[in-house]
Design a protein around this motif. Structure first.
Motif, PDB file in Angstrom:
ATOM      1  N   GLU A   1     -11.337  19.216 -27.639  1.00  0.00           N
ATOM      2  CA  GLU A   1     -10.161  18.539 -28.174  1.00  0.00           C
ATOM      3  C   GLU A   1      -9.200  19.583 -28.743  1.00  0.00           C
ATOM      4  O   GLU A   1      -9.612  20.692 -29.082  1.00  0.00           O
ATOM      5  N   PRO A   2      -7.929  19.240 -28.875  1.00  0.00           N
ATOM      6  CA  PRO A   2      -6.974  20.213 -29.410  1.00  0.00           C
ATOM      7  C   PRO A   2      -7.197  20.464 -30.911  1.00  0.00           C
ATOM      8  O   PRO A   2      -6.483  19.972 -31.766  1.00  0.00           O
TER       9      PRO A   2
ATOM     10  N   ASP B   1      -5.319  27.682 -27.752  1.00  0.00           N
ATOM     11  CA  ASP B   1      -5.985  27.953 -26.469  1.00  0.00           C
ATOM     12  C   ASP B   1      -6.783  29.252 -26.491  1.00  0.00           C
ATOM     13  O   ASP B   1      -7.836  29.346 -25.871  1.00  0.00           O
TER      14      ASP B   1
ATOM     15  N   THR C   1      -7.036  18.922 -21.766  1.00  0.00           N
ATOM     16  CA  THR C   1      -6.749  17.855 -22.740  1.00  0.00           C
ATOM     17  C   THR C   1      -5.270  17.749 -23.086  1.00  0.00           C
ATOM     18  O   THR C   1      -4.854  16.738 -23.647  1.00  0.00           O
ATOM     19  N   SER C   2      -4.487  18.763 -22.753  1.00  0.00           N
ATOM     20  CA  SER C   2      -3.059  18.720 -23.091  1.00  0.00           C
ATOM     21  C   SER C   2      -2.221  18.030 -22.011  1.00  0.00           C
ATOM     22  O   SER C   2      -1.004  17.980 -22.107  1.00  0.00           O
ATOM     23  N   ARG C   3      -2.889  17.481 -21.012  1.00  0.00           N
ATOM     24  CA  ARG C   3      -2.188  16.775 -19.940  1.00  0.00           C
ATOM     25  C   ARG C   3      -2.765  15.369 -19.787  1.00  0.00           C
ATOM     26  O   ARG C   3      -3.969  15.171 -19.871  1.00  0.00           O
TER      27      ARG C   3
ATOM     28  N   LEU D   1       2.751  16.464 -20.267  1.00  0.00           N
ATOM     29  CA  LEU D   1       2.283  17.232 -21.408  1.00  0.00           C
ATOM     30  C   LEU D   1       2.079  16.300 -22.594  1.00  0.00           C
ATOM     31  O   LEU D   1       2.912  15.433 -22.854  1.00  0.00           O
ATOM     32  N   VAL D   2       0.961  16.455 -23.291  1.00  0.00           N
ATOM     33  CA  VAL D   2       0.632  15.596 -24.423  1.00  0.00           C
ATOM     34  C   VAL D   2       0.844  16.368 -25.719  1.00  0.00           C
ATOM     35  O   VAL D   2       0.320  17.473 -25.877  1.00  0.00           O
ATOM     36  N   LYS D   3       1.598  15.788 -26.629  1.00  0.00           N
ATOM     37  CA  LYS D   3       1.777  16.400 -27.945  1.00  0.00           C
ATOM     38  C   LYS D   3       0.466  16.288 -28.719  1.00  0.00           C
ATOM     39  O   LYS D   3      -0.284  15.313 -28.573  1.00  0.00           O
ATOM     40  N   LEU D   4       0.212  17.260 -29.552  1.00  0.00           N
ATOM     41  CA  LEU D   4      -1.002  17.302 -30.360  1.00  0.00           C
ATOM     42  C   LEU D   4      -1.224  15.986 -31.104  1.00  0.00           C
ATOM     43  O   LEU D   4      -2.325  15.442 -31.115  1.00  0.00           O
TER      44      LEU D   4
ATOM     45  N   PHE E   1      -2.649  13.013 -28.913  1.00  0.00           N
ATOM     46  CA  PHE E   1      -3.858  13.210 -28.121  1.00  0.00           C
ATOM     47  C   PHE E   1      -4.739  11.959 -28.082  1.00  0.00           C
ATOM     48  O   PHE E   1      -5.200  11.543 -27.018  1.00  0.00           O
TER      49      PHE E   1
ATOM     50  N   GLN F   1      -8.619  15.260 -34.924  1.00  0.00           N
ATOM     51  CA  GLN F   1      -8.277  14.333 -33.853  1.00  0.00           C
ATOM     52  C   GLN F   1      -8.940  12.972 -34.068  1.00  0.00           C
ATOM     53  O   GLN F   1      -8.247  11.975 -34.198  1.00  0.00           O
TER      54      GLN F   1
END
Length: 174
Positions: A36-37, A41, A65-67, A72-75, A78, A104
């Motif tokens: 998870e973010p 990276d 996980t960022s897509r 693109l997924v913002k933190l 998520f 998260q």
């Protein structure tokens, strides 16, 4: 008192560093992992030594996980991408370890009515996997309520180390 305590806590290893050290010892280089973010990276790369086991130089092959659906997924969004069907996708693609963090899952648990699919995902993850490692900023006590600030600011007196709670699961199918 709070300032002294915060300084003492910040002098200790962060939960993310402890979790990464456990992963280095227990998850082979080149294995597929879902992270998870919870960290930048570069967290997945060994300092000064890009891995030859992956195309990116990271120690492990990371699920993207960022897509989500090509975007693109913002933190902070998520948990809106989580679905129980992801667990099936992880298994089919050979991703055995799932690294979660209270920065998260805590967001989802704070407002479960906003992200019911994330709540179902975390429940299904607990059912389909074993916890193989857990580290909390509160020592042996889990983090009971979400606070993004407390994940980076350790002034509560119950905190023993900086960082969010990290829980690493291994899927039963692996």
């Amino acid at each position: 008192v709070f300032s002294i305590h915060n300084d003492a806590v910040l002098a200790r290893d962060d939960t993310r560093a402890l979790a990464r050290a456990w992963m280095v010892e227990n998850i082979p280089e080149g294995d597929r992992v879902v992270i998870e973010p919870i960290a930048p990276d570069q967290w997945a790369m060994d300092p000064g030594r890009p891995s030859a086991a992956t195309g990116t130089g990271n120690r492990w092959i990371k699920w993207p996980t960022s897509r989500f659906q090509g975007r693109l997924v913002k933190l902070e969004d998520f948990e809106r991408t989580l679905r129980t069907s992801l667990l099936d996708r992880f298994e089919r693609a050979g991703y055995c370890h799932v690294v979660t963090g209270s920065t998260q899952y805590g967001r989802a648990l704070t407002e479960p009515e906003e992200v019911p699919q994330a709540i179902a995902y975390y429940e299904e993850l607990r059912r389909r996997a074993d916890v193989v490692y857990r580290v909390s900023p509160r020592g042996e006590e889990p983090v009971r309520s979400f606070s993004f600030d407390f994940s980076f600011n350790s002034y509560p007196l119950g905190y023993e180390r900086p960082g969010p709670e990290i829980v690493i699961y291994r899927l039963h199918s692996c």
